[in-house]
Design a protein around this motif. Structure first.
Motif, PDB file in Angstrom:
ATOM      1  N   SER A 254       2.144   5.366   0.148  1.00  0.00           N
ATOM      2  CA  SER A 254       1.617   4.863   1.411  1.00  0.00           C
ATOM      3  C   SER A 254       0.466   3.892   1.173  1.00  0.00           C
TER       4      SER A 254
ATOM      5  N   SER B 143       1.038  14.272   5.724  1.00  0.00           N
ATOM      6  CA  SER B 143       2.237  13.747   5.062  1.00  0.00           C
ATOM      7  C   SER B 143       2.401  14.443   3.717  1.00  0.00           C
TER       8      SER B 143
ATOM      9  N   LEU C   2       5.353  11.010   0.028  1.00  0.00           N
ATOM     10  CA  LEU C   2       5.152   9.875   0.927  1.00  0.00           C
ATOM     11  C   LEU C   2       3.742   9.302   0.790  1.00  0.00           C
TER      12      LEU C   2
ATOM     13  N   HIS D  84      -0.974   7.694   4.563  1.00  0.00           N
ATOM     14  CA  HIS D  84       0.206   8.022   5.359  1.00  0.00           C
ATOM     15  C   HIS D  84       1.072   6.776   5.490  1.00  0.00           C
ATOM     16  N   PRO D  85       2.347   6.937   5.773  1.00  0.00           N
ATOM     17  CA  PRO D  85       3.231   5.763   5.878  1.00  0.00           C
ATOM     18  C   PRO D  85       3.022   4.984   7.172  1.00  0.00           C
TER      19      PRO D  85
END
Length: 393
Positions: free
Chosen positions: A226, A218, A222, A352-353
């Motif tokens: 996250s 990512s 982002l 990470h999202p």
């Protein structure tokens, strides 16, 4: 993504002799990939000194260093590629002769432009871009340009006893060797890592698996918002082990976005930074007991300073990861490494999202009232003396 390899220029016998020790470690093919790589290194301070040293001695093809700043007296404290008689010279140009002496086989390019003036297509010519000691907005701008060009990107920086490395390799394939197991491998090892191919070979009486894995990344913009993976938040003991450095780094980047500079010990800056830190800690769903005012004070005291052993450790880890990525071997950093030199720990968080389930019984993130950061009077605690940067530095 792998660097383009010029097959017409295979590695010479002289190079095999020069790089014998590392070729024994990772093989001729990996060395050939390294010798054709073109790496960009941004901002030539203590951390970049260490990265450059490790990459050049390894034998990469081309190293481009870009820095528009001049050598200052404070640069002499932790940097080993500039001298006192070079104060007032461009920092990249001053270091260039010493880099060339390390390994004349490496092509060195020096760029004295301000990186902020570079257009996005500038970064497309490099196999890897390493951005150091920049503000969050500049990191994310360069990261976006590298993503457009499908090029790996690293962001890294030092703050006294603390340091970080962030990697965005977009989608990266690498090979590991392991003994063949009787248990069949799962295709998806983690949310970001999958196995895409397995081949075998025999070594004496052992069967060795050559496992090709793919990591998906990512961008920093982002990753910075996250959540922590569930493995860090589900169990209270693991939650308490998460370093508050993650919270403070996020708060610092948010402060930079809001004010355009580093926080000082002014009443206004302390109040704003404390509020941002509290909010970031709450977003990460961490226990308030781990956000201690003494750590906040120490973090602020370390801002903008450079310490040689910390630079050596972080620079070494960063250079090693770049080497692994260029040679497509070993597991790369996924995706944020934080170094706390006070505790000598370097945890890695995969940000990470992907949002885990809600965590129950997490205390609200409010500033501890028993040991607050002093907003008036002398804020400097005992310990190593460090020069605090001004808000406009």
């Amino acid at each position: 993504m792998e660097p383009q390899n010029d097959a017409s220029k295979s590695i010479s016998a002289d190079e095999i002799a020069l790089y014998d020790r590392q070729i024994r470690l990772w093989g001729v093919k990996a060395q050939e990939k390294l010798r054709s790589a073109n790496v960009l290194l941004i901002t030539f301070k203590a951390l970049a000194n260490e990265v450059a040293k490790n990459l050049v001695l390894t034998g990469i093809g081309t190293l481009t260093i870009i820095d528009h700043e001049m050598v200052k007296e404070e640069d002499l404290g932790a940097q080993f590629l500039v001298r006192e008689d070079q104060i007032g010279q461009n920092r990249a140009q001053a270091a260039a002769p010493f880099i060339r002496e390390m390994n004349p086989r490496v092509q060195l390019e020096v760029d004295t432009d301000d990186v902020h003036t570079k257009q996005p297509d500038f970064f497309a010519q490099f196999d890897v871009t390493i951005a150091t000691e920049l503000d969050f907005a500049t990191y994310t701008t360069i990261n976006a340009a590298c993503r457009i060009a499908n090029r790996p990107f690293y962001a890294a920086g030092l703050h006294g006893f603390y340091g970080f490395i962030f990697a965005d390799l977009i989608s990266h394939d690498f090979v590991i060797e392991r003994s063949k197991s009787n248990i069949s491998s799962t295709t998806q090892e983690t949310p970001t890592r999958s196995i895409i191919n397995i081949t075998t070979k025999k070594e004496k009486e052992k069967v060795i698996e050559m496992v090709t894995k793919r990591e998906t990344y990512s961008p920093l913009i982002l990753a910075n918002t996250s959540p922590l993976p569930e493995e860090f938040t589900r169990i209270p003991r693991r939650r308490r082990q998460v370093t508050p450095l993650l919270t403070c780094l996020r708060a610092l980047w948010e402060f930079q976005k809001m004010s355009g500079g580093m926080p000082t010990f002014s009443h206004q800056d302390l109040e704003l930074f404390t509020k941002i830190t509290r909010d970031r800690h709450q977003e990460l769903k961490l226990d308030i007991a781990t956000l201690d005012s003494e750590f906040l004070r120490t973090f602020l005291q370390n801002l903008g300073s450079e310490i040689t052993p910390v630079a050596a450790f972080v620079g070494g880890k960063l250079a090693q990861d770049v080497i692994n990525v260029l040679s497509a071997r070993e597991q790369p950093i996924q995706n944020l490494l934080l170094f706390d030199g006070d505790k000598s720990v370097a945890p890695i968080y995969s940000l990470h999202p992907f949002f885990p389930p809600e965590v129950e019984n997490v205390l609200p993130a409010v500033l501890p009232v028993g040991n607050p950061i002093p907003l008036d009077g002398d804020p400097i605690a005992t310990g190593p003396t460090m020069v605090l940067p001004h808000a406009n530095s």
